[in-house]
Motif scaffolding. Structure first.
Motif, PDB file in Angstrom:
ATOM      1  N   GLY A 299      11.046   5.508  -8.510  1.00 32.12           N
ATOM      2  CA  GLY A 299      10.954   5.612  -7.282  1.00 32.12           C
ATOM      3  C   GLY A 299      10.007   6.627  -6.782  1.00 32.12           C
ATOM      4  O   GLY A 299       9.297   6.255  -5.875  1.00 32.12           O
TER       5      GLY A 299
ATOM      6  N   ASP B 238       6.381   5.449  -7.314  1.00 28.45           N
ATOM      7  CA  ASP B 238       5.793   4.488  -6.419  1.00 28.45           C
ATOM      8  C   ASP B 238       5.192   5.228  -5.019  1.00 28.45           C
ATOM      9  O   ASP B 238       4.349   4.735  -4.686  1.00 28.45           O
ATOM     10  CB  ASP B 238       7.209   3.697  -6.290  1.00 28.45           C
ATOM     11  CG  ASP B 238       6.841   2.107  -5.452  1.00 28.45           C
ATOM     12  OD1 ASP B 238       5.727   1.737  -5.775  1.00 28.45           O
ATOM     13  OD2 ASP B 238       7.299   1.856  -4.498  1.00 28.45           O
ATOM     14  N   VAL B 239       5.945   6.033  -4.805  1.00 26.19           N
ATOM     15  CA  VAL B 239       5.497   6.962  -3.486  1.00 26.19           C
ATOM     16  C   VAL B 239       4.234   7.600  -3.703  1.00 26.19           C
ATOM     17  O   VAL B 239       3.352   7.617  -2.974  1.00 26.19           O
ATOM     18  CB  VAL B 239       6.809   8.051  -2.879  1.00 26.19           C
ATOM     19  CG1 VAL B 239       6.340   8.733  -1.734  1.00 26.19           C
ATOM     20  CG2 VAL B 239       7.931   7.104  -2.503  1.00 26.19           C
TER      21      VAL B 239
ATOM     22  N   TYR C 226      10.217   1.019  -4.222  1.00 24.90           N
ATOM     23  CA  TYR C 226      10.090   0.133  -2.854  1.00 24.90           C
ATOM     24  C   TYR C 226       9.736  -1.240  -3.209  1.00 24.90           C
ATOM     25  O   TYR C 226      10.172  -1.936  -2.739  1.00 24.90           O
ATOM     26  CB  TYR C 226       9.304   1.116  -1.858  1.00 24.90           C
ATOM     27  CG  TYR C 226       9.333   0.150  -0.459  1.00 24.90           C
ATOM     28  CD1 TYR C 226      10.603   0.008   0.462  1.00 24.90           C
ATOM     29  CD2 TYR C 226       8.258  -0.397  -0.144  1.00 24.90           C
ATOM     30  CE1 TYR C 226      10.519  -0.539   1.350  1.00 24.90           C
ATOM     31  CE2 TYR C 226       8.210  -1.303   1.056  1.00 24.90           C
ATOM     32  CZ  TYR C 226       9.242  -1.317   1.768  1.00 24.90           C
ATOM     33  OH  TYR C 226       9.331  -2.150   3.060  1.00 24.90           O
ATOM     34  N   LYS C 227       8.452  -1.165  -4.003  1.00 25.65           N
ATOM     35  CA  LYS C 227       8.089  -2.638  -4.056  1.00 25.65           C
ATOM     36  C   LYS C 227       9.053  -3.459  -4.672  1.00 25.65           C
ATOM     37  O   LYS C 227       9.352  -4.772  -4.518  1.00 25.65           O
ATOM     38  CB  LYS C 227       6.656  -2.572  -4.803  1.00 25.65           C
ATOM     39  CG  LYS C 227       5.578  -1.934  -3.948  1.00 25.65           C
ATOM     40  CD  LYS C 227       4.244  -2.111  -4.756  1.00 25.65           C
ATOM     41  CE  LYS C 227       4.005  -1.267  -6.015  1.00 25.65           C
ATOM     42  NZ  LYS C 227       4.170   0.235  -5.603  1.00 25.65           N
TER      43      LYS C 227
ATOM     44  N   ALA D 200      12.401  -3.175  -4.779  1.00 25.64           N
ATOM     45  CA  ALA D 200      13.411  -3.234  -3.878  1.00 25.64           C
ATOM     46  C   ALA D 200      13.113  -4.422  -3.145  1.00 25.64           C
ATOM     47  O   ALA D 200      13.730  -5.418  -2.805  1.00 25.64           O
ATOM     48  CB  ALA D 200      13.856  -2.176  -3.004  1.00 25.64           C
ATOM     49  N   ARG D 201      11.889  -4.778  -2.617  1.00 22.01           N
ATOM     50  CA  ARG D 201      11.383  -5.663  -1.633  1.00 22.01           C
ATOM     51  C   ARG D 201      11.260  -7.068  -2.353  1.00 22.01           C
ATOM     52  O   ARG D 201      11.897  -8.171  -1.844  1.00 22.01           O
ATOM     53  CB  ARG D 201      10.163  -5.212  -1.051  1.00 22.01           C
ATOM     54  CG  ARG D 201      10.162  -4.281   0.080  1.00 22.01           C
ATOM     55  CD  ARG D 201      10.880  -4.791   1.273  1.00 22.01           C
ATOM     56  NE  ARG D 201      10.263  -6.024   1.708  1.00 22.01           N
ATOM     57  CZ  ARG D 201       9.874  -6.096   3.136  1.00 22.01           C
ATOM     58  NH1 ARG D 201      10.160  -5.094   3.887  1.00 22.01           N
ATOM     59  NH2 ARG D 201       9.493  -7.341   3.445  1.00 22.01           N
TER      60      ARG D 201
ATOM     61  N   TYR E 199      18.971   0.793  -5.519  1.00 21.88           N
ATOM     62  CA  TYR E 199      17.793   1.237  -4.471  1.00 21.88           C
ATOM     63  C   TYR E 199      18.205   1.905  -3.318  1.00 21.88           C
ATOM     64  O   TYR E 199      17.664   2.756  -2.751  1.00 21.88           O
ATOM     65  CB  TYR E 199      16.944  -0.333  -4.154  1.00 21.88           C
ATOM     66  CG  TYR E 199      16.321  -1.024  -5.278  1.00 21.88           C
ATOM     67  CD1 TYR E 199      15.111  -0.421  -5.854  1.00 21.88           C
ATOM     68  CD2 TYR E 199      16.920  -1.867  -6.082  1.00 21.88           C
ATOM     69  CE1 TYR E 199      14.368  -1.059  -7.128  1.00 21.88           C
ATOM     70  CE2 TYR E 199      16.463  -2.370  -7.264  1.00 21.88           C
ATOM     71  CZ  TYR E 199      15.345  -1.801  -7.612  1.00 21.88           C
ATOM     72  OH  TYR E 199      14.757  -2.438  -8.797  1.00 21.88           O
TER      73      TYR E 199
ATOM     74  N   HIS F 218      15.223   4.179  -2.112  1.00 22.46           N
ATOM     75  CA  HIS F 218      14.209   3.612  -2.573  1.00 22.46           C
ATOM     76  C   HIS F 218      13.696   2.450  -1.430  1.00 22.46           C
ATOM     77  O   HIS F 218      12.665   2.098  -1.157  1.00 22.46           O
ATOM     78  CB  HIS F 218      14.123   2.758  -3.840  1.00 22.46           C
ATOM     79  CG  HIS F 218      14.090   3.717  -4.964  1.00 22.46           C
ATOM     80  ND1 HIS F 218      14.088   3.488  -6.379  1.00 22.46           N
ATOM     81  CD2 HIS F 218      14.654   5.270  -5.024  1.00 22.46           C
ATOM     82  CE1 HIS F 218      14.135   4.426  -6.969  1.00 22.46           C
ATOM     83  NE2 HIS F 218      14.215   5.445  -6.262  1.00 22.46           N
ATOM     84  N   ILE F 219      14.585   2.248  -0.639  1.00 21.57           N
ATOM     85  CA  ILE F 219      14.832   1.407   0.795  1.00 21.57           C
ATOM     86  C   ILE F 219      15.724   1.618   1.428  1.00 21.57           C
ATOM     87  O   ILE F 219      16.923   2.126   1.168  1.00 21.57           O
ATOM     88  CB  ILE F 219      14.829  -0.257   0.183  1.00 21.57           C
ATOM     89  CG1 ILE F 219      14.408  -0.891   1.324  1.00 21.57           C
ATOM     90  CG2 ILE F 219      16.113  -0.729  -0.226  1.00 21.57           C
ATOM     91  CD1 ILE F 219      13.999  -2.519   0.895  1.00 21.57           C
ATOM     92  N   SER F 220      15.571   1.788   2.721  1.00 15.63           N
ATOM     93  CA  SER F 220      16.754   1.983   3.779  1.00 15.63           C
ATOM     94  C   SER F 220      17.667   0.762   3.992  1.00 15.63           C
ATOM     95  O   SER F 220      17.172  -0.278   4.147  1.00 15.63           O
ATOM     96  CB  SER F 220      16.104   2.586   5.047  1.00 15.63           C
ATOM     97  OG  SER F 220      15.401   1.556   5.808  1.00 15.63           O
TER      98      SER F 220
ATOM     99  N   GLU G  66      16.378  -1.020   7.143  1.00 19.43           N
ATOM    100  CA  GLU G  66      15.477  -2.106   6.721  1.00 19.43           C
ATOM    101  C   GLU G  66      16.077  -3.406   6.255  1.00 19.43           C
ATOM    102  O   GLU G  66      15.829  -4.583   6.493  1.00 19.43           O
ATOM    103  CB  GLU G  66      14.503  -1.465   5.916  1.00 19.43           C
ATOM    104  CG  GLU G  66      13.203  -2.663   5.768  1.00 19.43           C
ATOM    105  CD  GLU G  66      12.126  -2.090   4.674  1.00 19.43           C
ATOM    106  OE1 GLU G  66      11.318  -2.872   4.456  1.00 19.43           O
ATOM    107  OE2 GLU G  66      12.238  -0.868   4.415  1.00 19.43           O
TER     108      GLU G  66
END
Length: 267
Positions: A13, A16-17, A150-151, A153-154, A188, A193-195, A198
């Motif tokens: 994670g 990724d950032v 994040y990617k 998680a999406r 995640y 890694h994701i809110s 969202e």
């Protein structure tokens, strides 16, 4: 689950950032150190700065660190801006208005700041210190393990909303089938890694055009219940040290090593 699996997921994670910010000409430093030591070194280099963070939630050890660092920043005239972790309020002693507050928080717009115009701070002494304290890569376990970031998680979110959610309610209590039909977002969300906001807002959009509206409704309900119990622990943090049922607080517990060994050996 081993510590190395957790560590690898967290590292992925962070990476990724880091890759994203460095890709737009920015700087990102992930260090592995006691938080006080990091800020003491920063303060020795630069006396004027502000700190922005999420509110940490969880155990007393993290809350004690929060209180210590709050005083540390105050003593040095450093402004610390804390933002809530999702819909959780640290230190709240009740949950009377939890639903009203939570739904209001989930409805707020998601900030999407631009980092291209940021003036990135670069200091040679900091660079040298960072080289000795950076967050080192954690080796990946052999086998089928989720990848952090994040990617990723999406990707899970997209495949869930576009098809896997169809059997969500039928499979949620079946460990083997749940691997496919549930969201797979728990790690995640837990590691940021994701809110959750969202995820909640995207499910609201997708549910309006989906044939599986009941499953979307149940999924959204579980997002809220997840936070309900996090807030419960935050508001009744004594449960870390005392039984939730007060009737057991005067119970004479036997901490026999032999009994613990027997329990641990399924006997």
């Amino acid at each position: 689950v081993s510590q190395s699996r957790y560590g690898r997921f967290v590292w992925e994670g962070v990476k990724d950032v880091q890759d994203y910010l460095e890709g737009i000409g920015g700087c990102f430093y992930a260090v592995e150190s006691e938080v006080r030591d990091v800020f003491e070194f920063l303060f020795s280099l630069h006396k004027r700065f502000s700190v922005v963070s999420l509110q940490e939630i969880g155990m007393e050890i993290t809350y004690a660190r929060d209180r210590y660092m709050e005083q540390w920043f105050t003593d040095r005239g450093i402004h610390w801006y804390e933002f809530p972790y999702s819909g959780i309020r640290r230190g709240l002693k009740h949950r009377k208005d939890f639903n009203t507050y939570w739904y209001g928080y989930m409805a707020q717009p998601i900030d999407n700041p631009s980092f291209e115009a940021v003036n990135w701070w670069i200091d040679e002494d900091w660079q040298r210190w960072y080289k000795c304290n950076y967050f080192r890569e954690v080796s990946k376990e052999i086998g089928i393990v989720q990848t952090g970031g994040y990617k990723q998680a999406r990707r899970y979110l997209h495949s869930f909303f576009q098809g896997r959610i169809a059997r969500y309610m039928q499979s949620i209590s079946k460990p083997e089938l749940a691997r496919v039909s549930c969201s797979r977002l728990s790690a995640y969300l837990a590691w940021g890694h994701i809110s959750l906001r969202e995820v909640y807002q995207l499910q609201a959009i997708e549910s309006r055009k989906s044939a599986w509206k009941r499953n979307f409704t149940q999924f959204a309900s579980r997002l809220r219940w997840r936070e309900h119990f996090i807030q419960k622990f935050e508001s009744q943090c004594s449960m870390e040290f005392l039984p939730i049922n007060s009737g057991y607080r005067n119970w004479q517990f036997n901490n026999s090593d032999s009994h613990i060994t027997a329990w641990n050996s399924y006997r």
